[in-house]
Design a protein around this motif. Structure first.
Motif, PDB file in Angstrom:
ATOM      1  N   ASP A  33       0.812  -1.213   0.000  1.00  0.00           N
ATOM      2  CA  ASP A  33       0.000   0.000   0.000  1.00  0.00           C
ATOM      3  C   ASP A  33       0.849   1.269   0.000  1.00  0.00           C
ATOM      4  OD1 ASP A  33       0.976  -0.097   2.586  1.00  0.00           O
ATOM      5  OD2 ASP A  33      -0.977   0.135   3.562  1.00  0.00           O
ATOM      6  N   GLN A  34       2.167   1.114  -0.219  1.00  0.00           N
ATOM      7  CA  GLN A  34       3.055   2.277  -0.237  1.00  0.00           C
ATOM      8  C   GLN A  34       3.867   2.354  -1.534  1.00  0.00           C
ATOM      9  OE1 GLN A  34       5.398   2.543   3.363  1.00  0.00           O
ATOM     10  NE2 GLN A  34       3.642   2.020   4.636  1.00  0.00           N
ATOM     11  N   LEU A  35       3.292   1.894  -2.645  1.00  0.00           N
ATOM     12  CA  LEU A  35       3.986   1.952  -3.927  1.00  0.00           C
ATOM     13  C   LEU A  35       3.929   3.375  -4.479  1.00  0.00           C
ATOM     14  CD1 LEU A  35       2.874  -1.409  -5.540  1.00  0.00           C
ATOM     15  CD2 LEU A  35       4.685  -0.955  -3.889  1.00  0.00           C
ATOM     16  N   GLN A  59      20.104  -0.960  -8.529  1.00  0.00           N
ATOM     17  CA  GLN A  59      20.953  -0.518  -9.638  1.00  0.00           C
ATOM     18  C   GLN A  59      20.567  -1.151 -10.971  1.00  0.00           C
ATOM     19  OE1 GLN A  59      23.694   1.666  -9.296  1.00  0.00           O
ATOM     20  NE2 GLN A  59      22.906   2.020  -7.244  1.00  0.00           N
ATOM     21  N   LYS A  60      20.056  -2.388 -10.944  1.00  0.00           N
ATOM     22  CA  LYS A  60      19.896  -3.151 -12.184  1.00  0.00           C
ATOM     23  C   LYS A  60      18.488  -3.651 -12.443  1.00  0.00           C
ATOM     24  CE  LYS A  60      24.652  -4.640 -12.016  1.00  0.00           C
ATOM     25  NZ  LYS A  60      25.575  -5.754 -11.940  1.00  0.00           N
ATOM     26  N   LEU A  61      17.504  -3.207 -11.666  1.00  0.00           N
ATOM     27  CA  LEU A  61      16.144  -3.643 -11.952  1.00  0.00           C
ATOM     28  C   LEU A  61      15.131  -2.648 -11.427  1.00  0.00           C
ATOM     29  CD1 LEU A  61      14.728  -5.024  -9.199  1.00  0.00           C
ATOM     30  CD2 LEU A  61      16.366  -6.780  -9.740  1.00  0.00           C
ATOM     31  N   TRP A  62      13.931  -2.768 -11.983  1.00  0.00           N
ATOM     32  CA  TRP A  62      12.767  -1.983 -11.577  1.00  0.00           C
ATOM     33  C   TRP A  62      11.644  -2.990 -11.411  1.00  0.00           C
ATOM     34  CZ3 TRP A  62       7.726  -1.334 -12.624  1.00  0.00           C
ATOM     35  CH2 TRP A  62       7.103  -0.144 -12.273  1.00  0.00           C
ATOM     36  N   ALA A  63      10.874  -2.869 -10.344  1.00  0.00           N
ATOM     37  CA  ALA A  63       9.731  -3.762 -10.143  1.00  0.00           C
ATOM     38  C   ALA A  63       8.576  -2.974  -9.553  1.00  0.00           C
ATOM     39  CB  ALA A  63      10.104  -4.925  -9.225  1.00  0.00           C
ATOM     40  N   GLY A  64       7.391  -3.352  -9.955  1.00  0.00           N
ATOM     41  CA  GLY A  64       6.209  -2.680  -9.444  1.00  0.00           C
ATOM     42  C   GLY A  64       4.959  -3.368  -9.933  1.00  0.00           C
TER      43      GLY A  64
END
Length: 171
Positions: A33-35, A59-64
């Motif tokens: 609940d804090q994205l 440094q090397k990834l994005w997630a969501g």
């Protein structure tokens, strides 16, 4: 090595204060609940970052997460040099891709979707009544979303997923 420690430890806690360095630079938990909605957006979808450089120093990834309302679709876009993986949590995703979005495939809960770098694509919620909820991971900490002005063809060609375990394709 002794019987209690069968593997070597080059520096088994030489300085007790060093153990504390991992307290704030180790594992991070980001509550769902804090994205962060302050990320690159594409019309028709809501992206929220959980893991990126700004949030946790990745440094090397994005997630969501990605949410697409019932019977809605995104604008055509690509993610530059980044590879993307989409995991469908709830709903039915219809993907279109290609220079004129001429190819299509569908995925449901538990399915993974791979999007290579620079591939023009569009996510569509295939359900007229249920929200589409997905988890998204990208191969770099930056949030690249390049929106495209594409005139899609009217009837895309369905493409079956082909891999070594499904050489003749599957839906």
């Amino acid at each position: 090595m002794d019987a209690d420690h069968p593997h070597p430890h080059p520096h088994p806690h030489p300085h007790p204060h060093e153990d504390a360095k991992w307290k704030h630079d180790g594992v991070r938990v980001v509550p769902g609940d804090q994205l962060d909605a302050n990320t690159a957006q594409t019309p028709g979808m809501d992206r929220r970052a959980a893991i990126n450089f700004a949030r946790v120093g990745a440094q090397k990834l994005w997630a969501g997460t990605v949410t697409i309302h019932a019977d809605a679709k995104t604008g055509a876009h690509h993610h530059g040099h980044l590879e993307s993986v989409i995991y469908v949590v709830r709903g039915r995703a219809r993907m279109r891709w290609g220079e004129r979005l001429e190819f299509t495939a569908e995925a449901g809960p538990g399915d993974f979707i791979y999007v290579p770098p620079y591939v023009p694509h569009q996510e569509i919620n295939a359900s007229p009544t249920e929200v589409l909820e997905c988890v998204l991971c990208r191969s770099d900490g930056e949030a690249v979303a390049i929106n495209l002005d594409i005139e899609p063809i009217e009837k895309p060609e369905q493409v079956l997923w082909v891999d070594p375990t499904h050489p003749h394709g599957g839906v």
